[in-house]
Design an enzyme around this catalytic site. Structure first.
Site, PDB file in Angstrom:
ATOM      1  N   ASP A   1      33.559  52.546  52.081  1.00  0.00           N
ATOM      2  CA  ASP A   1      33.519  52.501  53.545  1.00  0.00           C
ATOM      3  C   ASP A   1      34.478  53.591  54.050  1.00  0.00           C
ATOM      4  OD1 ASP A   1      33.505  51.758  56.193  1.00  0.00           O
ATOM      5  OD2 ASP A   1      34.126  49.708  55.881  1.00  0.00           O
TER       6      ASP A   1
ATOM      7  N   ASP B   1      30.176  40.236  50.096  1.00  0.00           N
ATOM      8  CA  ASP B   1      30.352  38.923  50.724  1.00  0.00           C
ATOM      9  C   ASP B   1      30.272  38.955  52.242  1.00  0.00           C
ATOM     10  OD1 ASP B   1      32.910  40.304  51.012  1.00  0.00           O
ATOM     11  OD2 ASP B   1      33.667  38.378  51.724  1.00  0.00           O
TER      12      ASP B   1
HETATM   13  P1  5GP Z   1      37.213  51.045  51.929  1.00  0.00           P
HETATM   14  O1  5GP Z   1      38.573  51.050  51.331  1.00  0.00           O
HETATM   15  O2  5GP Z   1      36.280  52.100  51.364  1.00  0.00           O
HETATM   16  O3  5GP Z   1      37.273  51.098  53.443  1.00  0.00           O
HETATM   17  O4  5GP Z   1      36.603  49.616  51.652  1.00  0.00           O
HETATM   18  C1  5GP Z   1      36.027  49.258  50.463  1.00  0.00           C
HETATM   19  C2  5GP Z   1      35.920  47.759  50.360  1.00  0.00           C
HETATM   20  O5  5GP Z   1      35.750  47.118  51.638  1.00  0.00           O
HETATM   21  C3  5GP Z   1      34.691  47.386  49.566  1.00  0.00           C
HETATM   22  O6  5GP Z   1      34.958  47.337  48.183  1.00  0.00           O
HETATM   23  C4  5GP Z   1      34.318  46.035  50.158  1.00  0.00           C
HETATM   24  O7  5GP Z   1      35.051  45.009  49.511  1.00  0.00           O
HETATM   25  C5  5GP Z   1      34.773  46.100  51.604  1.00  0.00           C
HETATM   26  N1  5GP Z   1      33.665  46.478  52.497  1.00  0.00           N
HETATM   27  C6  5GP Z   1      33.515  47.629  53.186  1.00  0.00           C
HETATM   28  N2  5GP Z   1      32.372  47.626  53.909  1.00  0.00           N
HETATM   29  C7  5GP Z   1      31.774  46.445  53.637  1.00  0.00           C
HETATM   30  C8  5GP Z   1      30.527  45.847  54.067  1.00  0.00           C
HETATM   31  O8  5GP Z   1      29.712  46.396  54.831  1.00  0.00           O
HETATM   32  N3  5GP Z   1      30.256  44.612  53.565  1.00  0.00           N
HETATM   33  C9  5GP Z   1      31.090  43.943  52.721  1.00  0.00           C
HETATM   34  N4  5GP Z   1      30.732  42.739  52.313  1.00  0.00           N
HETATM   35  N5  5GP Z   1      32.275  44.475  52.294  1.00  0.00           N
HETATM   36  C10 5GP Z   1      32.593  45.713  52.750  1.00  0.00           C
END
Ligand code: 5GP
Length: 187
Positions: free
Chosen positions: A112, A168
């Site tokens: 994300d 989730d």
């Molecule tokens: P980042 O550090 O890249 O912002 O976030 C990564 C983590 O955020 C992912 O491994 C996941 O656990 C959570 N995450 C980010 N976007 C989503 C989403 O759309 N749905 C879900 N269920 N988790 C997300």
């Protein structure tokens, strides 16, 4: 692609709509498996699943990787039960394997902001692996805050909160077999 059809309507309320079907996921895994084999032919890579969300992707992906490989898991915190990344990340379950001199692939459910993967790459590189790459099932490219290379990408998706196939909705719904969008008008 022969997948056993299971009706999961009982798990689905009115708030979810399909983004990526089970068949589309598995078709893409065939291609990702081949991409990984092409990169690591002659090696035994170690795939590190990022818990909790990456467990189903890792389990399915390795069955499309037609060379020997090892697995391990790591667990980090970043979101808690919230939907926005705070950027404060802790290791909740460290690696068990020694990755020094190994070819490593970090296996994420979704990238994300990219902050979790950035943290993991920095932390794992301190163990001096021979190479360090990232595989993610999903990437929200428009949301990325950091510029990190991601070698294996299942699907680029729009900026929507998604669930299912390991991902989730407040700790539940990971057992949905496809990937769904959560509609905005939920409470
Ligand atoms: P980042 O550090 O890249 O912002 O976030 C990564 C983590 O955020 C992912 O491994 C996941 O656990 C959570 N995450 C980010 N976007 C989503 C989403 O759309 N749905 C879900 N269920 N988790 C997300």
């Amino acid at each position: 692609m022969s997948l056993i059809k299971i009706n999961q309507q009982g798990l689905l309320g009115d708030n979810y709509s399909v983004l990526i079907s089970e068949e589309e996921i598995h078709q893409r895994l065939v291609e990702l498996g081949d991409e990984i084999v092409n990169v690591f032919s002659g090696e035994i890579p170690i795939l590190i699943g990022v818990l909790n969300g990456g467990f189903i992707f890792l389990a399915d992906l390795i069955r499309y990787i037609n060379i020997d490989c090892e697995i391990d898991f790591i667990r980090i915190s970043s979101y808690g039960d919230a939907e926005e990344s705070t950027g404060h990340i802790k290791v909740l379950k460290p690696l068990s394997a020694d990755i020094k001199g190994r070819h490593v692939v970090v296996v994420e459910d979704i990238v994300d902001s990219g902050l979790s993967v950035q943290f993991l790459l920095k932390m794992l590189s301190a163990f001096e692996p021979a190479s360090l790459r990232v595989a993610t099932l999903l990437r929200k490219k428009s949301r990325m805050k950091v510029d990190i290379p991601i070698e294996f990408i299942g699907f680029d998706i729009e900026d929507k909160y998604v669930i299912g196939y390991g991902l989730d909705d407040r700790q539940i719904k990971r057992n949905l077999r496809a990937i769904y969008i959560v509609d905005n008008d939920r409470d």
